[in-house]
Design an enzyme around this catalytic site. Structure first.
Site, PDB file in Angstrom:
ATOM      1  N   ARG A 237      -1.406  17.318   3.043  1.00 36.42           N
ATOM      2  CA  ARG A 237      -1.391  18.217   1.688  1.00 36.42           C
ATOM      3  C   ARG A 237      -1.876  19.526   1.854  1.00 36.42           C
ATOM      4  O   ARG A 237      -1.484  20.421   1.308  1.00 36.42           O
ATOM      5  CB  ARG A 237      -2.286  17.273   0.572  1.00 36.42           C
ATOM      6  CG  ARG A 237      -1.500  16.148   0.086  1.00 36.42           C
ATOM      7  CD  ARG A 237      -2.579  15.078  -0.339  1.00 36.42           C
ATOM      8  NE  ARG A 237      -1.858  13.957  -1.049  1.00 36.42           N
ATOM      9  CZ  ARG A 237      -1.270  13.029  -0.463  1.00 36.42           C
ATOM     10  NH1 ARG A 237      -1.124  12.701   0.750  1.00 36.42           N
ATOM     11  NH2 ARG A 237      -1.114  12.008  -1.201  1.00 36.42           N
TER      12      ARG A 237
ATOM     13  N   SER B 138       2.945   4.697  -6.105  1.00 34.91           N
ATOM     14  CA  SER B 138       3.092   5.626  -4.701  1.00 34.91           C
ATOM     15  C   SER B 138       2.739   6.908  -4.752  1.00 34.91           C
ATOM     16  O   SER B 138       2.963   7.877  -5.750  1.00 34.91           O
ATOM     17  CB  SER B 138       4.801   5.777  -4.236  1.00 34.91           C
ATOM     18  OG  SER B 138       4.801   6.725  -3.270  1.00 34.91           O
TER      19      SER B 138
ATOM     20  N   ASP C  19      -2.153   0.513   4.090  1.00 37.47           N
ATOM     21  CA  ASP C  19      -1.979   0.893   5.434  1.00 37.47           C
ATOM     22  C   ASP C  19      -2.985   0.137   6.232  1.00 37.47           C
ATOM     23  O   ASP C  19      -2.873   0.122   7.517  1.00 37.47           O
ATOM     24  CB  ASP C  19      -2.345   2.374   5.326  1.00 37.47           C
ATOM     25  CG  ASP C  19      -1.588   3.440   4.687  1.00 37.47           C
ATOM     26  OD1 ASP C  19      -0.188   2.733   4.844  1.00 37.47           O
ATOM     27  OD2 ASP C  19      -1.798   4.363   4.468  1.00 37.47           O
TER      28      ASP C  19
ATOM     29  N   ARG D 199       6.575  -3.993   8.193  1.00 33.08           N
ATOM     30  CA  ARG D 199       5.265  -4.670   8.783  1.00 33.08           C
ATOM     31  C   ARG D 199       5.086  -6.164   8.537  1.00 33.08           C
ATOM     32  O   ARG D 199       4.262  -6.854   9.246  1.00 33.08           O
ATOM     33  CB  ARG D 199       4.051  -3.775   8.172  1.00 33.08           C
ATOM     34  CG  ARG D 199       4.031  -2.523   8.853  1.00 33.08           C
ATOM     35  CD  ARG D 199       2.831  -1.557   8.418  1.00 33.08           C
ATOM     36  NE  ARG D 199       2.911  -0.208   9.148  1.00 33.08           N
ATOM     37  CZ  ARG D 199       2.142   0.746   8.773  1.00 33.08           C
ATOM     38  NH1 ARG D 199       1.755   0.860   7.660  1.00 33.08           N
ATOM     39  NH2 ARG D 199       2.499   1.901   9.663  1.00 33.08           N
TER      40      ARG D 199
END
Ligand code: S3P
Length: 452
Positions: free
Chosen positions: A48, A191, A339, A370
């Site tokens: 960012r 998200s 994550d 994953r």
């Protein structure tokens, strides 16, 4: 001691070789972990800062910019769009200087942009590219080519951009920028990347862009926009940004990455006789669900030296070996620790009562699927695991067996199973170990330094 083949001086070369040479790491059980660990700058915040300082007016200095390959991809994309940067030494520290050219200062890239392995780069940068007066093509590696982009294409198209994608949803994306109109958009999937993409496009729209999210996601974009002078207002799950306001260059500091620290937090919990300190870690409340989950499971973690820098909270984490009970992670908590699921899965197998993770369908569309890559590698280590389309269920009190692990090119899978190897019987081999460089090039050398 982990029998690492690499030294810290290899990290740059390793990052450059990423995707071309397969590196193998051998990990052996250790007696204990001790020391102070500094993890790289936060990946989310670094992306960012790189994007926003590029469209701010003047030179910004960014301290502690992530060393991971993903964040170098963002810098390379900004450079291709005409924004120069360099790393320099300030008071003995490596600092990134970005020469921002203002909100309308980007130039058309001569070639297609390469986002590498980075979903954050392609999704967030698409918001900026949608507001340009030129067309940009942006692609990435073979993993990125399989990741869903409709979630950004839909809102950006509503704002007036024209975007072509493979089968209407996969990279490469060809983004024909336009004069954008502000929208009021309700995110169908929680998200932060999509929220950020729309907010960045909102900087170029006429009027007020509103993003509504089903649950609170990481708010680094909102914080960074406010720091750089954007007109932004935040209510719980509703963010508004007004287009047209200039951003102003600034000196910024990136906190250490809690998602990278997670690997060492769990390592210290599961390796007997361990006590480590993770220094200068980002403790933004939208990221710290991991700490709540770990504490609920019985982890002894202390927070020390808390401070605030550029709107982000930073502190030290002191962690020592703990008896881990187990638990259930679901709903908004799953989204908040998404994550960290690879490393939490390893912890689950070693816990007393096991770990159930529900509402995790998003794991299927990360750098790898994953759920599949966690399941595959846990089984290689002799661990029982049950999965469905959106759940992982790992019974507790399991013994890990040293095994040959495949990272499948996924950084968090490589690191999670390297940590598993510390608590396994026998040696563990991590294939495609260099994938760790995507977020944490120093991972194996730090592990070597703190292992006894
Ligand atoms: C990120 C948001 C999350 C996270 C990713 C980084 C960000 O992705 O998994 O690693 O920096 O905004 P989603 O936005 O897809 O949930």
């Amino acid at each position: 001691m982990p029998g690492s083949k690499a030294t810290s001086s290899d990290t740059v070369a390793r990052t450059q070789r990423y995707n071309t040479v397969s590196m193998v790491e051998s990990i052996s059980p250790v007696q204990g972990l001790h020391g102070v660990v500094t993890v790289p700058g936060d990946k989310s915040v670094s992306h960012r800062f790189a994007m926003l300082t590029s469209i701010a007016e003047g030179e910004s200095l960014i301290h502690n910019y992530s060393t991971g390959a993903d964040c170098q991809s963002t810098l390379a994309c900004m450079q291709a769009l005409g924004i120069s940067h360099e790393f320099k030494e300030v008071d003995g520290q490596r600092v990134l200087a970005v020469h921002g050219k203002g909100i309308h200062g980007l130039q058309q890239a001569a070639e297609q942009l390469d986002a590498g392995n980075s979903g954050s780069t392609i999704r967030m940068l698409s918001g900026i590219l949608a507001g340009q007066s030129f067309t940009t093509k942006i692609a990435g590696d073979s993993s990125l080519a399989k990741r869903p982009m409709k979630r950004v294409i839909t809102p950006l198209s509503q704002m007036g951009a024209h975007i072509e994608a493979v089968e209407g949803q996969f990279p490469p994306l060809t983004i024909k920028g336009s004069h954008l109109k502000a929208i009021d958009y309700e995110l169908p999937v929680a998200s932060a990347q999509v929220k950020s993409c729309i907010l960045l496009a909102g900087l170029y729209a006429n009027g007020e862009t509103i993003v509504r999210e089903p649950i609170v996601t990481r708010d680094h974009t909102e914080i960074a926009l406010r720091e750089l002078g954007a007109e932004i207002t935040v209510e719980p799950r509703i963010v508004r940004v007004r287009g047209g306001a200039p951003l102003v260059a600034k000196t910024l500091f990136v906190p250490g990455d809690l998602s990278s620290a997670a690997f060492f937090l769990v390592a210290a919990l599961i390796v007997p006789d361990s006590e480590i300190v993770l220094a200068g870690v980002g403790l933004n409340p939208t990221r710290t669900a991991l700490l709540d989950v770990l504490r609920c499971m019985g982890a002894a973690i202390k927070l020390l030296h808390i401070q605030q820098l550029n709107g982000e909270i930073i502190g030290n984490l002191e962690v020592r070996t703990s008896r881990i009970k187990g638990g259930v992670i679901e709903g908004a908590t799953t989204a908040a620790v998404i994550d960290e699921v690879p490393i939490l899965s390893v912890l689950g197998a070693l816990s007393e009562d096991g770990l159930v993770i529900r509402d995790a369908a998003e794991l299927r569309v990360k750098e790898t699927d994953r759920i599949k890559t966690i399941e595959d590698n846990l089984r290689r280590m002799g661990v029982e695991v049950r999965t469905t389309e959106s759940t992982l269920e790992i019974p507790g009190k399991q013994k890990l067996r040293g095994a040959t692990i495949d990272s499948f090119g996924d950084h968090r899978i490589a690191m999670a199973f390297a940590i598993a190897g510390l608590a396994a019987k026998g040696a563990t081999i991590i294939q495609d170990a260099e994938a760790a460089s995507v977020s944490f090039p120093e991972f194996y050398s730090i592990l070597k330094q703190i292992a006894r």
